[in-house]
Motif scaffolding. Structure first.
Motif, short mmCIF file in Angstrom:
data_model
loop_
_atom_site.label_atom_id
_atom_site.label_comp_id
_atom_site.label_asym_id
_atom_site.label_seq_id
_atom_site.Cartn_x
_atom_site.Cartn_y
_atom_site.Cartn_z
N UNK A 248 0.84 -1.21 0.00
CA UNK A 248 0.00 0.00 0.00
C UNK A 248 0.87 1.25 0.00
N UNK A 249 1.95 1.24 0.78
CA UNK A 249 2.83 2.40 0.83
C UNK A 249 3.48 2.66 -0.53
N UNK A 250 3.89 1.60 -1.22
CA UNK A 250 4.49 1.76 -2.54
C UNK A 250 3.47 2.33 -3.53
N UNK A 251 2.25 1.78 -3.49
CA UNK A 251 1.20 2.26 -4.39
C UNK A 251 0.85 3.71 -4.09
N UNK A 252 0.78 4.04 -2.81
CA UNK A 252 0.46 5.42 -2.41
C UNK A 252 1.52 6.39 -2.89
N UNK A 253 2.79 6.03 -2.70
CA UNK A 253 3.88 6.89 -3.14
C UNK A 253 3.89 7.05 -4.66
N UNK A 254 3.72 5.96 -5.38
CA UNK A 254 3.77 6.01 -6.84
C UNK A 254 2.64 6.85 -7.42
N UNK A 255 1.43 6.66 -6.92
CA UNK A 255 0.30 7.43 -7.45
C UNK A 255 0.44 8.91 -7.11
N UNK A 256 0.99 9.21 -5.94
CA UNK A 256 1.20 10.62 -5.56
C UNK A 256 2.25 11.26 -6.45
N UNK A 257 3.32 10.53 -6.73
CA UNK A 257 4.37 11.06 -7.61
C UNK A 257 3.84 11.31 -9.02
N UNK A 258 2.96 10.45 -9.50
CA UNK A 258 2.36 10.67 -10.83
C UNK A 258 1.56 11.96 -10.85
N UNK A 259 0.80 12.19 -9.78
CA UNK A 259 0.02 13.43 -9.70
C UNK A 259 0.95 14.65 -9.69
N UNK A 260 2.01 14.58 -8.89
CA UNK A 260 2.94 15.71 -8.80
C UNK A 260 3.67 15.93 -10.13
N UNK A 261 4.00 14.86 -10.82
CA UNK A 261 4.66 15.01 -12.12
C UNK A 261 3.75 15.73 -13.11
N UNK A 262 2.46 15.37 -13.10
CA UNK A 262 1.52 16.06 -13.99
C UNK A 262 1.38 17.53 -13.58
N UNK A 263 1.39 17.79 -12.29
CA UNK A 263 1.26 19.16 -11.81
C UNK A 263 2.48 20.00 -12.19
N UNK A 264 3.64 19.38 -12.14
CA UNK A 264 4.87 20.08 -12.53
C UNK A 264 4.91 20.34 -14.03
N UNK A 265 4.49 19.34 -14.82
CA UNK A 265 4.51 19.50 -16.26
C UNK A 265 5.92 19.76 -16.77
N UNK A 266 6.04 20.67 -17.70
CA UNK A 266 7.34 21.01 -18.28
C UNK A 266 7.97 22.23 -17.63
N UNK A 267 7.38 22.72 -16.55
CA UNK A 267 7.88 23.92 -15.89
C UNK A 267 9.14 23.59 -15.07
N UNK A 268 10.03 24.55 -14.88
CA UNK A 268 11.20 24.28 -14.03
C UNK A 268 10.83 24.11 -12.56
N UNK A 269 9.78 24.83 -12.12
CA UNK A 269 9.30 24.74 -10.74
C UNK A 269 7.78 24.62 -10.76
N UNK A 270 7.21 24.22 -9.65
CA UNK A 270 5.77 24.00 -9.61
C UNK A 270 4.99 25.27 -9.92
N UNK A 271 5.53 26.43 -9.55
CA UNK A 271 4.82 27.69 -9.81
C UNK A 271 5.38 28.42 -11.02
N UNK A 272 6.09 27.72 -11.86
CA UNK A 272 6.62 28.35 -13.07
C UNK A 272 8.12 28.53 -13.00
N UNK A 273 8.56 29.78 -13.08
CA UNK A 273 10.00 30.06 -13.08
C UNK A 273 10.55 30.35 -11.69
N UNK A 274 9.68 30.33 -10.69
CA UNK A 274 10.09 30.74 -9.34
C UNK A 274 10.18 29.55 -8.40
N UNK A 275 11.32 29.41 -7.72
CA UNK A 275 11.44 28.44 -6.64
C UNK A 275 10.56 28.90 -5.49
N UNK A 276 9.75 27.99 -4.96
CA UNK A 276 8.80 28.37 -3.93
C UNK A 276 8.82 27.37 -2.77
N UNK A 277 7.90 27.60 -1.84
CA UNK A 277 7.75 26.69 -0.71
C UNK A 277 7.31 25.29 -1.15
#
Length: 235
Positions: free
Chosen positions: A131-160
């Motif tokens: 369950x922990x492996x599945x939880x981590x993998x699915x969360x990382x997939x979501x974060x990867x989609x959220x990041x997209x092709x941007x350098x940082x999650x909020x675009x060009x700015x390093x943030x919290x």
């Protein structure tokens, strides 16, 4: 007046605050807390009655809980900024922070405490680890989609978002959880920053932390018994 940060080097909750202080180039004093028991001593409980790190002391102000401390630092010391201004970017940063703490960290902690020999794990342990492996993998997939092709999650700015997620995600490949290429490149860029290198754990520190995670439940059980005993005995 110099800021004081009560912390433990491997603490997943203290490290983002330590990193934010470095990224903001603020003068501060590190006060280490030995998590093998010092956090339950009266001296530290007078600082944080919950017996947890981090704690930030800024003059007469004392702030506990990592996200609250990060918010305080951003409001009190806004330059350089680690929070974007656009509403959708603010929401993204908050999502990444909360998803990291609520989804990734529990999975990471469970994987850190897995038996050295997985063949000796009970059926219940095997189920929890799966369950922990599945939880981590699915969360990382979501974060990867959220990041997209941007350098940082909020675009060009390093943030919290990077401050919080970047101190956790790089630990997952060593536990058998692969990163999508975009997240792997994002993590590599963060780890190359001087601030990230300054808080990097040595292999010995990582091993010690993993051993600590295995005994942590026993430490907290002992603490709960002590508190219960104190409550039943009364004043």
């Amino acid at each position: 007046m110099t800021l004081k940060l009560y912390y433990a080097r491997p603490s997943a909750y203290a490290r983002p605050v330590w990193l934010a202080l470095l990224e903001k180039q603020l003068p501060f004093e590190l006060i280490p807390v030995d998590l093998s028991g010092e956090q339950f001593q009266p001296e530290f409980l007078a600082v944080n009655p919950f017996g947890r790190v981090p704690v930030l002391v800024d003059g007469d102000h004392r702030v506990v809980e990592s996200l609250a401390i990060l918010d305080y630092l951003e409001a009190q010391y806004p330059n350089p900024s680690l929070m974007p201004q656009a509403p959708h970017h603010i929401a993204t940063v908050r999502m990444v922070q909360l998803i990291t703490l609520n989804e990734l960290l529990p999975a990471l902690f469970r994987l850190l405490t897995q038996p050295k020999n997985l063949n000796q794990a009970s059926d219940a342990q095997q189920t929890e680890l799966a369950y922990a492996r599945s939880r981590a993998s699915s969360t990382l997939k979501f974060l990867a989609r959220l990041l997209g092709e941007k350098p940082y999650f909020a675009g060009d700015q390093l943030t919290l978002a990077e401050i919080v997620a970047g101190t956790v995600i790089h630990r997952l490949p060593e536990l058998g959880i692969a990163l999508q290429p975009r997240l792997a490149h994002w993590s590599e860029r963060l780890l190359a920053r001087p601030t990230w290198q300054q808080i990097a754990l040595s292999p010995a520190e990582q091993r010690d932390f993993q051993r600590y995670m295995r005994v942590l439940p026993k430490i907290w059980q002992r603490r709960r018994r002590q508190k219960l005993k104190a409550l039943t005995q009364g004043p």
